[in-house]
Scaffold this motif. Structure first.
Motif, PDB file in Angstrom:
ATOM      1  N   UNK A  18     -19.290  -8.793  42.987  1.00  0.00           N
ATOM      2  CA  UNK A  18     -20.034  -8.480  41.500  1.00  0.00           C
ATOM      3  C   UNK A  18     -18.940  -8.301  40.714  1.00  0.00           C
ATOM      4  N   UNK A  19     -18.141  -7.141  41.108  1.00  0.00           N
ATOM      5  CA  UNK A  19     -17.157  -6.876  40.016  1.00  0.00           C
ATOM      6  C   UNK A  19     -15.887  -7.778  39.704  1.00  0.00           C
ATOM      7  N   UNK A  20     -15.564  -8.425  40.844  1.00  0.00           N
ATOM      8  CA  UNK A  20     -14.170  -9.388  40.611  1.00  0.00           C
ATOM      9  C   UNK A  20     -14.555 -10.902  39.809  1.00  0.00           C
ATOM     10  N   UNK A  21     -15.887 -11.067  40.065  1.00  0.00           N
ATOM     11  CA  UNK A  21     -16.258 -12.358  39.669  1.00  0.00           C
ATOM     12  C   UNK A  21     -17.188 -12.259  38.432  1.00  0.00           C
ATOM     13  N   UNK A  22     -17.500 -11.119  37.703  1.00  0.00           N
ATOM     14  CA  UNK A  22     -18.295 -10.901  36.519  1.00  0.00           C
ATOM     15  C   UNK A  22     -17.821 -11.745  35.316  1.00  0.00           C
ATOM     16  N   UNK A  23     -18.734 -12.286  34.822  1.00  0.00           N
ATOM     17  CA  UNK A  23     -18.574 -13.053  33.476  1.00  0.00           C
ATOM     18  C   UNK A  23     -17.909 -12.103  32.315  1.00  0.00           C
ATOM     19  N   UNK A  24     -17.137 -12.334  31.831  1.00  0.00           N
ATOM     20  CA  UNK A  24     -16.295 -11.430  30.608  1.00  0.00           C
ATOM     21  C   UNK A  24     -17.614 -11.147  29.607  1.00  0.00           C
ATOM     22  N   UNK A  25     -18.635 -12.129  29.331  1.00  0.00           N
ATOM     23  CA  UNK A  25     -19.383 -11.941  28.233  1.00  0.00           C
ATOM     24  C   UNK A  25     -20.751 -11.001  28.819  1.00  0.00           C
ATOM     25  N   UNK A  26     -21.155 -11.619  29.584  1.00  0.00           N
ATOM     26  CA  UNK A  26     -22.510 -11.077  30.135  1.00  0.00           C
ATOM     27  C   UNK A  26     -22.316  -9.966  31.194  1.00  0.00           C
ATOM     28  N   UNK A  27     -21.411  -9.798  31.571  1.00  0.00           N
ATOM     29  CA  UNK A  27     -21.090  -8.830  32.872  1.00  0.00           C
ATOM     30  C   UNK A  27     -21.793  -9.050  34.090  1.00  0.00           C
ATOM     31  N   UNK A  28     -22.583 -10.176  34.249  1.00  0.00           N
ATOM     32  CA  UNK A  28     -23.158 -10.601  35.429  1.00  0.00           C
ATOM     33  C   UNK A  28     -22.204 -11.304  36.342  1.00  0.00           C
ATOM     34  N   UNK A  29     -22.590 -11.343  37.606  1.00  0.00           N
ATOM     35  CA  UNK A  29     -21.879 -11.888  38.798  1.00  0.00           C
ATOM     36  C   UNK A  29     -21.786 -13.535  38.341  1.00  0.00           C
ATOM     37  N   UNK A  30     -20.792 -14.099  38.427  1.00  0.00           N
ATOM     38  CA  UNK A  30     -20.647 -15.591  38.077  1.00  0.00           C
ATOM     39  C   UNK A  30     -20.509 -16.196  39.649  1.00  0.00           C
ATOM     40  N   UNK A  31     -21.818 -16.738  40.183  1.00  0.00           N
ATOM     41  CA  UNK A  31     -21.770 -17.247  41.546  1.00  0.00           C
ATOM     42  C   UNK A  31     -20.792 -18.456  41.452  1.00  0.00           C
ATOM     43  N   UNK A  32     -20.935 -19.277  40.515  1.00  0.00           N
ATOM     44  CA  UNK A  32     -20.103 -20.635  40.211  1.00  0.00           C
ATOM     45  C   UNK A  32     -18.581 -20.260  40.591  1.00  0.00           C
ATOM     46  N   UNK A  33     -18.008 -19.040  40.148  1.00  0.00           N
ATOM     47  CA  UNK A  33     -16.582 -18.792  40.353  1.00  0.00           C
ATOM     48  C   UNK A  33     -16.355 -18.359  41.876  1.00  0.00           C
ATOM     49  N   UNK A  34     -17.265 -17.772  42.308  1.00  0.00           N
ATOM     50  CA  UNK A  34     -17.353 -17.571  43.854  1.00  0.00           C
ATOM     51  C   UNK A  34     -17.106 -18.669  44.740  1.00  0.00           C
ATOM     52  N   UNK A  35     -18.167 -19.788  44.488  1.00  0.00           N
ATOM     53  CA  UNK A  35     -18.436 -20.759  45.413  1.00  0.00           C
ATOM     54  C   UNK A  35     -17.010 -21.837  45.044  1.00  0.00           C
ATOM     55  N   UNK A  36     -16.584 -21.709  43.916  1.00  0.00           N
ATOM     56  CA  UNK A  36     -15.481 -22.695  43.746  1.00  0.00           C
ATOM     57  C   UNK A  36     -14.126 -21.981  44.469  1.00  0.00           C
ATOM     58  N   UNK A  37     -13.979 -20.730  44.706  1.00  0.00           N
ATOM     59  CA  UNK A  37     -13.030 -20.106  45.319  1.00  0.00           C
ATOM     60  C   UNK A  37     -13.221 -20.305  46.723  1.00  0.00           C
ATOM     61  N   UNK A  38     -14.432 -20.390  47.249  1.00  0.00           N
ATOM     62  CA  UNK A  38     -14.618 -20.590  48.613  1.00  0.00           C
ATOM     63  C   UNK A  38     -14.149 -21.984  49.031  1.00  0.00           C
ATOM     64  N   UNK A  39     -14.321 -22.949  48.196  1.00  0.00           N
ATOM     65  CA  UNK A  39     -13.889 -24.202  48.350  1.00  0.00           C
ATOM     66  C   UNK A  39     -12.412 -24.274  48.326  1.00  0.00           C
ATOM     67  N   UNK A  40     -11.761 -23.540  47.460  1.00  0.00           N
ATOM     68  CA  UNK A  40     -10.225 -23.634  47.283  1.00  0.00           C
ATOM     69  C   UNK A  40      -9.712 -22.856  48.662  1.00  0.00           C
ATOM     70  N   UNK A  41     -10.397 -21.813  49.161  1.00  0.00           N
ATOM     71  CA  UNK A  41     -10.153 -20.920  50.251  1.00  0.00           C
ATOM     72  C   UNK A  41     -10.303 -21.865  51.509  1.00  0.00           C
ATOM     73  N   UNK A  42     -11.204 -22.793  51.631  1.00  0.00           N
ATOM     74  CA  UNK A  42     -11.208 -23.615  52.934  1.00  0.00           C
ATOM     75  C   UNK A  42     -10.270 -24.625  52.984  1.00  0.00           C
ATOM     76  N   UNK A  43      -9.878 -25.082  51.841  1.00  0.00           N
ATOM     77  CA  UNK A  43      -8.602 -25.836  51.552  1.00  0.00           C
ATOM     78  C   UNK A  43      -7.448 -25.304  52.500  1.00  0.00           C
ATOM     79  N   UNK A  44      -7.152 -24.110  51.687  1.00  0.00           N
ATOM     80  CA  UNK A  44      -6.065 -23.360  52.022  1.00  0.00           C
ATOM     81  C   UNK A  44      -5.971 -23.172  53.554  1.00  0.00           C
ATOM     82  N   UNK A  45      -7.007 -22.747  54.267  1.00  0.00           N
ATOM     83  CA  UNK A  45      -7.280 -22.726  55.680  1.00  0.00           C
ATOM     84  C   UNK A  45      -6.822 -23.861  56.482  1.00  0.00           C
ATOM     85  N   UNK A  46      -7.611 -25.108  55.924  1.00  0.00           N
ATOM     86  CA  UNK A  46      -7.184 -26.258  56.807  1.00  0.00           C
ATOM     87  C   UNK A  46      -5.680 -26.510  56.540  1.00  0.00           C
ATOM     88  N   UNK A  47      -5.086 -26.285  55.443  1.00  0.00           N
ATOM     89  CA  UNK A  47      -3.854 -26.712  55.232  1.00  0.00           C
ATOM     90  C   UNK A  47      -2.827 -25.912  56.087  1.00  0.00           C
TER      91      UNK A  47
END
Length: 153
Positions: A18-47
């Motif tokens: 919640x703290x790391x992925x909070x939107x700057x305007x609404x201060x709500x957690x941005x699940x889209x940011x976390x999901x995008x980083x999960x995709x990037x992390x999976x690519x890094x693991x496979x690499x």
């Protein structure tokens, strides 16, 4: 293919996510940011793991190996989120570094992943023997010059 989901991240680190992925305007957690980083992390693991495992092997991991990679993926993803929004801290960086170091050790053969249907190298009578990852396989024709064939020369 990912090893962890948004639900896994929120189960393991709910406050940090919640703290790391909070939107700057609404201060709500941005699940889209976390999901995008999960995709990037999976690519890094496979690499990293492609140095030792084929994509087909990585798709056939058993539950234990998937659970281990899930932990690493979460740590890498949270670091990527924190880094991209300037919210990184030492704890997140240490977990990222540890995950990358462990993945590199697995890729170098200092650890291993296990696969569905593998029995740890133990085969049952009548089953073909399984060859472990990173194990050399030598196929060659039958020897031409043997002691029996050279008798009488």
């Amino acid at each position: 293919m990912t090893y962890a989901t948004l639900a896994d991240v929120l189960t393991r680190y709910p406050a940090e996510a919640t703290v790391l992925a909070a939107d700057e305007q609404t201060r709500q957690r941005s699940d889209v940011r976390i999901e995008a980083s999960l995709v990037d992390a999976a690519l890094e693991i496979r690499a990293v793991l492609t140095a030792r495992y084929t994509p087909a092997e990585l798709a056939n991991l058993d539950a234990d190996s998937r659970a281990v990679l899930s932990i690493y993926q979460i740590d890498i993803a949270l670091y990527r989120v924190a880094l991209s929004f300037g919210r990184s801290n030492e704890r997140v960086k240490e977990r990222y570094d540890a995950a990358i170091k462990r993945l590199e050790a697995i890729a170098a053969g200092k650890g291993a992943l296990t696969f569905e249907g593998s029995s740890g190298g133990v085969t049952q009578p009548g089953e073909p023997s399984s060859i472990g990852p990173g194990e050399p396989v030598v196929e060659a024709p039958e020897r031409i010059f043997t002691r029996d064939r050279l008798r009488g020369w």
